[in-house]
Structures are given as structure tokens and as C-alpha cells.
Design a protein around this motif. Structure first.
Motif, PDB file in Angstrom:
ATOM      1  N   THR A 356     -13.373  52.944 -21.783  1.00 52.76           N
ATOM      2  CA  THR A 356     -14.742  53.338 -22.066  1.00 52.76           C
ATOM      3  C   THR A 356     -14.940  53.466 -23.563  1.00 52.76           C
ATOM      4  N   LEU A 357     -16.213  53.509 -23.936  1.00 52.35           N
ATOM      5  CA  LEU A 357     -16.587  53.671 -25.326  1.00 52.35           C
ATOM      6  C   LEU A 357     -17.720  54.683 -25.398  1.00 52.35           C
ATOM      7  N   GLY A 358     -17.550  55.696 -26.211  1.00 53.56           N
ATOM      8  CA  GLY A 358     -18.612  56.666 -26.439  1.00 53.56           C
ATOM      9  C   GLY A 358     -19.311  56.375 -27.740  1.00 53.56           C
ATOM     10  N   VAL A 359     -20.630  56.286 -27.702  1.00 60.82           N
ATOM     11  CA  VAL A 359     -21.386  56.042 -28.935  1.00 60.82           C
ATOM     12  C   VAL A 359     -22.221  57.272 -29.254  1.00 60.82           C
ATOM     13  N   GLU A 360     -22.327  57.571 -30.543  1.00 62.78           N
ATOM     14  CA  GLU A 360     -23.124  58.704 -30.987  1.00 62.78           C
ATOM     15  C   GLU A 360     -24.604  58.351 -30.872  1.00 62.78           C
ATOM     16  N   SER A 361     -25.312  59.120 -30.061  1.00 66.06           N
ATOM     17  CA  SER A 361     -26.726  58.848 -29.826  1.00 66.06           C
ATOM     18  C   SER A 361     -27.573  59.991 -30.374  1.00 66.06           C
ATOM     19  N   PRO A 362     -28.607  59.700 -31.148  1.00 64.70           N
ATOM     20  CA  PRO A 362     -29.489  60.773 -31.614  1.00 64.70           C
ATOM     21  C   PRO A 362     -30.151  61.538 -30.471  1.00 64.70           C
ATOM     22  N   ASP A 363     -30.344  60.856 -29.332  1.00 65.98           N
ATOM     23  CA  ASP A 363     -30.969  61.491 -28.168  1.00 65.98           C
ATOM     24  C   ASP A 363     -30.392  60.847 -26.908  1.00 65.98           C
ATOM     25  N   PRO A 364     -29.302  61.407 -26.359  1.00 69.38           N
ATOM     26  CA  PRO A 364     -28.674  60.781 -25.185  1.00 69.38           C
ATOM     27  C   PRO A 364     -29.615  60.596 -24.003  1.00 69.38           C
ATOM     28  N   PRO A 380     -22.460  56.609 -11.399  1.00 72.56           N
ATOM     29  CA  PRO A 380     -22.052  57.882 -10.782  1.00 72.56           C
ATOM     30  C   PRO A 380     -20.767  58.375 -11.428  1.00 72.56           C
ATOM     31  N   ARG A 381     -20.661  59.692 -11.590  1.00 71.99           N
ATOM     32  CA  ARG A 381     -19.486  60.250 -12.275  1.00 71.99           C
ATOM     33  C   ARG A 381     -19.165  61.614 -11.693  1.00 71.99           C
ATOM     34  N   ASP A 382     -17.919  61.787 -11.317  1.00 69.02           N
ATOM     35  CA  ASP A 382     -17.471  63.086 -10.825  1.00 69.02           C
ATOM     36  C   ASP A 382     -17.239  64.021 -12.008  1.00 69.02           C
ATOM     37  N   LEU A 390     -22.313  64.007 -19.250  1.00 66.63           N
ATOM     38  CA  LEU A 390     -22.071  62.868 -20.133  1.00 66.63           C
ATOM     39  C   LEU A 390     -22.362  61.611 -19.328  1.00 66.63           C
ATOM     40  N   ASP A 391     -23.498  60.980 -19.620  1.00 70.58           N
ATOM     41  CA  ASP A 391     -23.947  59.834 -18.832  1.00 70.58           C
ATOM     42  C   ASP A 391     -23.453  58.528 -19.437  1.00 70.58           C
ATOM     43  N   ALA A 392     -23.184  57.576 -18.553  1.00 71.98           N
ATOM     44  CA  ALA A 392     -22.697  56.269 -18.986  1.00 71.98           C
ATOM     45  C   ALA A 392     -23.365  55.167 -18.200  1.00 71.98           C
ATOM     46  N   VAL A 393     -23.425  53.978 -18.812  1.00 72.42           N
ATOM     47  CA  VAL A 393     -23.873  52.764 -18.137  1.00 72.42           C
ATOM     48  C   VAL A 393     -22.771  51.725 -18.283  1.00 72.42           C
ATOM     49  N   PHE A 402     -20.737  55.460 -22.934  1.00 71.07           N
ATOM     50  CA  PHE A 402     -21.240  56.824 -22.841  1.00 71.07           C
ATOM     51  C   PHE A 402     -22.131  57.125 -24.039  1.00 71.07           C
ATOM     52  N   PHE A 403     -23.203  57.877 -23.786  1.00 69.36           N
ATOM     53  CA  PHE A 403     -24.116  58.304 -24.850  1.00 69.36           C
ATOM     54  C   PHE A 403     -23.786  59.756 -25.202  1.00 69.36           C
ATOM     55  N   CYS A 404     -23.374  59.982 -26.427  1.00 69.32           N
ATOM     56  CA  CYS A 404     -22.813  61.275 -26.829  1.00 69.32           C
ATOM     57  C   CYS A 404     -23.555  61.871 -28.024  1.00 69.32           C
ATOM     58  N   ARG A 405     -23.439  63.199 -28.116  1.00 68.61           N
ATOM     59  CA  ARG A 405     -23.748  63.916 -29.353  1.00 68.61           C
ATOM     60  C   ARG A 405     -22.587  64.856 -29.580  1.00 68.61           C
ATOM     61  N   THR A 406     -21.825  64.595 -30.622  1.00 67.45           N
ATOM     62  CA  THR A 406     -20.561  65.290 -30.823  1.00 67.45           C
ATOM     63  C   THR A 406     -20.699  66.408 -31.854  1.00 67.45           C
ATOM     64  N   ASP A 407     -20.336  67.613 -31.426  1.00 67.47           N
ATOM     65  CA  ASP A 407     -20.288  68.769 -32.340  1.00 67.47           C
ATOM     66  C   ASP A 407     -21.594  68.960 -33.094  1.00 67.47           C
ATOM     67  N   ARG A 408     -22.699  68.889 -32.360  1.00 69.67           N
ATOM     68  CA  ARG A 408     -24.015  69.143 -32.954  1.00 69.67           C
ATOM     69  C   ARG A 408     -24.598  70.411 -32.334  1.00 69.67           C
ATOM     70  N   PRO A 409     -25.275  71.242 -33.140  1.00 71.16           N
ATOM     71  CA  PRO A 409     -25.789  72.510 -32.594  1.00 71.16           C
ATOM     72  C   PRO A 409     -26.917  72.338 -31.584  1.00 71.16           C
ATOM     73  N   ASP A 410     -27.566  71.158 -31.576  1.00 70.50           N
ATOM     74  CA  ASP A 410     -28.731  70.973 -30.707  1.00 70.50           C
ATOM     75  C   ASP A 410     -28.386  70.343 -29.368  1.00 70.50           C
ATOM     76  N   HIS A 411     -27.076  70.108 -29.097  1.00 71.57           N
ATOM     77  CA  HIS A 411     -26.730  69.394 -27.875  1.00 71.57           C
ATOM     78  C   HIS A 411     -25.313  69.749 -27.472  1.00 71.57           C
ATOM     79  N   ALA A 412     -25.083  69.834 -26.158  1.00 69.41           N
ATOM     80  CA  ALA A 412     -23.723  70.083 -25.677  1.00 69.41           C
ATOM     81  C   ALA A 412     -22.803  68.936 -26.088  1.00 69.41           C
TER      82      ALA A 412
END
Length: 616
Positions: A356-364, A380-382, A390-393, A402-412
Motif C-alpha cells: 500500500t501507499l499512503g499519501v498526505e491529503s489536505p482533506d482526506p 472495505p477495511r477491518d 483510514l480510507d483507501a481506494v 490511503f488518504f492520510c493526514r499525519t501528525d496534524r492538530p486538525d485531523h486524527a
């Protein structure tokens, strides 16, 4: 807008094609005559099937070599047309495509062509049918859309209009701006296709290399905007002749086609907005999919391993530290600078590879909404109740994005699901950071039949822009490669189609590349850490001195450290590679003065060295 596709664009029987088209979400269809003639279904059966599937029959095609012929041939053509119009009544079709004559005996006489087409339109009107006349790019006398329109205008018949085809227009280099001179009500149909820009016979180009909008190099969105400004209110319909699509599963191709059409509508809407077109002047507004910002970086790459610890020595030698362990899954987190790797030791995996690949998204959430609108639903993800969502396509090759926001105060942050490792870890105590600062790019091997689909997926869903296609020499064939990149270069993916040999050997087909600001220092650190660096032929360095005016001491450093070098203008690129682990290897790069490529000139040497190492 109504969305349509020609049955010739897909593989399979007519029933399989229609079912796939409906399942993908299309509103209508063009039926290619051969698909009907080879089907065991009667025209009435096909009409009933279309109704059951909720598809409208937008066009029946093609009718060939009709106009500008001798009186005797004209009478025979009208007899042929009468049979086709009766067939169309049984099908429930009301528009037929007539291609400009490509036979060897038509007369170069526009007045004769107009008169004979008017006679055909008279007959068509008796059957409730309209005739859409199209200029084929290789037509004997009529090969451009403006010429075809002049003939239609001369005929002046209400049942005769023109069909505009993006490939036939753009492949000839015709200016599509002239389309706006045609009244919208006389544009009976619009067919759309893209194509890579190739220097070849236009007929062969058309028959074998068309692709869906967004997969080639033609300005299909610009042409579509011109057509909509005429007041055209018919469907946007895809007509693609492509050897790959004819062999691919119909359902998958139909979804790819649908995605391309939605993305085209979005691009067309942008063109109309930029031109200041009054909405009232456009009969039908193209769709607008949910907007999402382009990813701003790579959050992580997740690797599969056959058992826990399988990559520990390799990552340690690269200077990574194990910094976290997932609370509920057999996944560990390894970090160095801004580069993060997840290592998944689930017992389902029997080898090492990229999962998989997680990309930093301004708005997942916005990114997910856009992906869903573009026919890429969330997988679907268990996950446990207390784990971060953490949603993925799925990308076309199966890689999960995966669409991520890493270590940002506005998002898990997904990192919250990892328990930190102790500061002093016996496994990583000997590791010395090697100066890796981030993931530079990820190379993904693509099945040959899904290569164009992958380009469109990353272009439309993630907003990455494709570079030109390249071919590089491998000892056992050619590697086709095309990179897709974010505007700022923070996300770079190299999509590769490799020789068939790779499918049946352990040769590496995927890799993750890390960026450093001082690759000489990094290479020395890797050497001290015991990293296994791939060594290319010594002949490479002899040739390097011939190609570039480099200081002898610098070339000696490159040779000693296993570094490869490239230069374009003032921009320089240095890279090194590790040995392969299963189907995966790692790369380290340094970009100097804005170098924007991937060292394609060095790829043959790397590929040859990998084959030598695998054989040994």
C-alpha cells in the motif's frame, strides 16, 4: 450530460458488453453493426435487453462508402440503406453514422455528395431516422470536419446533420475552434477518443492506438468545450479502437471508460469557466466532481514480508529505526527523517513486496468523495473500534492508496495506532542514520493491459500529471515507463510495464526511492552500516567519463560507492540501488539544480546488473 460508449470499445459478446456498460453507470450506447450481426439475439431481443438494463440506444454505426458515387452505385447504396433503416426501427435506434467515403471510386464533387446524402436523408426520414455524416481522417475526398459540414449545409435537409469525432479532428491537427460556427442542432452526435501522439499512418493510429480521454496526448477537453458552445445537447460518447481494450475484461474497461468521461466533463467545465462562457449558451452543463487538493507528500509505503524480521537487517543498514508497533496488527513502523515505512508480517504473505501507499491529503474526506465520484469506491477495511479511520481506494494494479493526514492538530493521525518502541532497541542499536530525508518516488509495476488505466486513475483521482512515456532497454526486452507527478514534485510515481520474464522470475519489479541532500555522505554511511549495494558494470564508469566532463576523483568516488550519475543541462542526478529482496528493492537519490527525471539513461545498466545478481 448523457454518457455513452460504443460497443466496439469493449471486449466480449454484445450481451457481455451491454451488461458491463450498464453496470459501469453509462446512460446510453452506440451499437457497432458487427456486434449485432454476430449476436444470436434478434434486434427485438437487443431492444428489450437495453430497456432492461436502462440503456438508451444513441447511435447505430457505421454505414460506409455512400456518397459521391455513380448513379448505379447510388441506387445500390439506397437499397442497402433501406434495409438498415428497417433494422434500426426494430432496434429502436433513431440516428445512424455515415462515414465519409474511403473507397477507390468516389467522385470529388461536393454537390453530388450533398445531393446523394439528401436522398439518403429523405429515405431515413420516412423511417424516423436521422443521418449523422462524419469526416474520416483518411476519407478519400472528405477528411476534415469543416468539409463534411459544408456538404451537410449544402444538402440542407432536416434529417441530415454532422457527427464530430475528436480523434478524426485532432489527429489531423485541425483547429477545433471552427466547430463553433456549426449550429448546435446540426451537430447530431459527438464521439470522443484520446490517443498518444505518434508519428504513423493515421488509419493504423486510429484502429489500434486510440484510448480514453485523459490517457493520451490530445486536447479532448478543449474540443468538447467548443462543441458545447454550439448548443449541442446530445450525449458525450466514447468510441475507442484499442488492441489492449479488446483483450481486457469488459467490466473493468467499462469502469475505466466511465471514469475517463467523468474526468473529461470536469476538465471541460474548467475550460468553459476560463473562457467566460455564459451558462445559458451551453445547452447542457458538464458534470463537476467533488474537488480535492493534490496530495502533498508520501505518508508511508507499506511492505509485505513472509515473516517478522525479514527486512530488519536491510532497513537497519539503510539507517532506519523501528519506532512503532501496531497495537492490533503484525505491523511495525520504521522511520528516518521524513521517510516512513510500514512492514507487515501477516502470515497471508509469502514474499516481500509493496502493498500500500499512503499519501498526505489536505482533506482526506474530500479526497475520498472525489475518488468515489470517479468510480473508485472506498475499500472495505477491518479496524478496531478505537483505531483511526483510514480510507483507501484500489489502484489498477491492486496497490491500495490511503488518504492520510499525519501528525496534524486538525485531523486524527494514523500514527496514533502505533505504540512507540523503546528509545534503545537492541535490533536497531547498531543503525546509524544515513541522511535519508523523505520518500522521493515509488516505482510500481503495472500489468501491461492496465497501464493506460493506471495513468488515468492517478491523473483523475489523485490529480497527478503524467510525463511523456519512455522505453528503456532490459536484457530481455523493453520496459515501458511513464511517471505521474504532483506539481511540486512531492509525490512521484513511476509506472512501469516490464518484459514478460519478470512475471515468472524473482527479478525485482517494485522499488521505493528515498531522497538525500548529500548522496556521497549517505553512500559512505550505508557502506559503514553494511548495506548491500547493487554494483553495475565497470564499463559504465568508463563510458561515464566519455559522456560527461567529470573530475577523475569524482568518477572514482562514484565507482567506489556504487553510484550512478546523470546530467541534463545544469541539473544533476545521482542514485544508488540495494540488492533485491523478493520483488522489492530500494533506491537512494539526490536531485541537484532541479533535476526532474528518474535517471532513465542509467536504467539499462541497473536492469542488467539486477539480472546478473539474480542469476548468481
Amino acid at each position: 450530460m448523457r454518457r455513452s460508449i460504443a460497443t466496439v470499445s469493449l471486449a466480449g459478446t454484445l450481451t457481455e458488453k451491454l451488461s458491463a456498460i450498464a453496470a459501469a453507470g453509462f446512460d446510453g450506447v452506440e451499437i457497432f453493426e458487427n456486434d449485432l450481426l454476430t449476436s444470436p439475439l434478434s434486434p427485438e431481443d437487443v431492444r428489450a435487453l437495453l430497456a432492461d438494463l436502462g440503456l438508451s440506444l444513441e447511435l447505430f454505426q457505421p454505414f460506409r462508402d455512400f456518397e459521391a458515387v455513380t448513379p448505379e452505385r447510388h441506387r445500390a447504396n439506397l437499397r442497402r440503406a433501406r434495409h438498415k433503416f428497417a433494422l434500426m426501427q426494430r432496434l429502436g435506434a433513431d440516428t445512424i453514422l455515415v462515414c465519409s467515403n474511403v473507397a477507390g471510386d468516389p467522385v470529388d464533387d461536393d454537390e453530388l455528395a450533398a445531393a446523394q446524402l439528401a436522398a439518403m436523408a429523405d429515405l431515413a426520414a420516412e423511417h424516423g431516422v436521422r443521418v449523422a455524416y462524419e469526416a474520416l481522417a483518411w476519407g478519400r475526398h472528405v477528411s476534415d470536419y469543416e468539409h463534411a459540414w459544408r456538404i451537410v449545409e449544402m444538402a440542407d435537409h432536416p434529417a441530415l446533420g454532422t457527427c464530430l469525432d475528436s480523434f478524426h479532428i485532432l489527429s489531423r491537427g485541425s483547429d477545433p475552434a471552427g466547430i463553433e460556427k456549426i449550429p448546435g442542432e446540426k451537430v447530431f452526435f459527438l464521439q470522443l477518443a484520446d490517443a498518444p501522439v505518434l508519428a504513423m499512418d493515421v488509419l493504423q493510429w486510429s484502429r489500434h492506438h486510440r484510448c480514453f480521454p485523459g490517457q493520451g496526448g490530445l486536447d479532448v477537453a478543449g474540443l468538447t468545450a467548443h462543441v458545447l458552445r454550439t448548443g449541442y445537447d446530445g450525449p458525450l460518447s466514447l468510441e475507442v479502437f484499442n488492441d489492449v481494450f479488446r483483450q481486457a475484461p469488459a467490466g473493468r474497461t467499462a469502469v475505466d471508460a466511465y471514469r475517463s468521461l467523468v474526468a473529461l466533463e470536469e476538465s471541460t467545465a474548467v475550460r468553459l469557466d476560463r473562457s467566460g462562457t455564459d451558462g445559458a449558451a451551453v445547452a447542457v452543463q458538464p458534470a463537476r466532481v467533488p474537488a480535492s487538493d493534490v496530495p502533498t507528500g508520501v505518508a508511508f509505503a507499506e511492505l509485505s514480508v513472509p515473516h517478522a524480521g525479514a527486512l530488519d537487517d536491510t532497513l537497519t543498514a539503510l539507517g532506519f529505526s523501528r519506532t512503532g508497533r501496531h497495537r492490533t496488527k503484525p505491523v511495525t513502523l520504521w522511520t528516518q527523517g521524513g521517510a516512513r515505512l510500514l512492514v507487515n508480517a501477516d502470515d497471508r504473505f509469502d514474499g516481500t513486496g509493496l502493498l500500500t501507499l499512503g499519501v498526505e491529503s489536505p482533506d482526506p474526506e474530500a479526497a475520498v468523495a472525489r475518488a468515489t465520484a470517479l468510480a473508485s469506491p472506498v475499500l472495505p477495511r477491518d479496524r478496531a473500534a478505537d483505531e483511526v479511520r483510514l480510507d483507501a481506494v484500489a489502484a489498477p494494479d491492486g496497490t491500495e492508496i490511503f488518504f492520510c493526514r499525519t501528525d496534524r492538530p486538525d485531523h486524527a493521525s494514523w500514527t496514533d495506532d502505533f505504540d512507540p518502541e523503546p528509545t534503545v532497541d537492541p535490533c536497531t542499536d547498531r543503525a546509524r542514520p544515513a541522511g535519508l530525508v523523505a520518500v522521493d518516488h515509488v516505482a510500481l509495476s503495472q500489468p501491461w493491459q492496465f497501464f493506460d488505466e493506471a495513468v488515468l486513475f492517478y491523473r483523475s483521482v489523485l490529480g497527478l500529471e503524467p510525463d511523456d512515456s519512455l522505453e528503456v532497454a532490459d536484457p530481455y526486452g523493453l520496459v515501458r515507463s511513464r511517471a505521474v507527478t504532483s506539481p511540486d514534485g512531492s509525490v512521484r510515481l513511476a509506472l512501469n510495464v516490464q518484459p514478460a520474464r519478470y512475471a515468472v522470475t524473482d527479478a525485482a519489479t517494485q522499488h521505493v526511492a528515498f531522497r538525500t541532500d548529500d548522496i556521497l555522505a549517505t553512500a559512505r554511511a550505508l557502506q559503514a552500516n553494511g548495506a548491500e549495494i547493487l554494483r553495475v558494470s565497470g564499463n559504465y564508469y568508463d563510458d561515464l567519463e566519455a559522456r560527461f566532463d567529470l573530475a577523475p576523483g569524482f568518477v572514482d568516488d562514484l565507482r567506489d560507492l556504487g553510484l550512478l550519475y546523470d546530467r541534463v543541462g545544469d541539473a544533476e542526478f545521482l542514485q544508488l540501488f540495494t540488492h533485491s529482496a523478493g520483488r522489492l528493492f530500494f533506491e537512494v537519490v539526490q536531485r541537484v539544480h532541479g533535476y526532474d527525471g528518474y535517471g532513465a539513461a542509467n536504467a539499462p545498466f541497473r536492469l542488467a546488473a539486477q539480472h546478473e545478481h539474480t542469476a548468481a
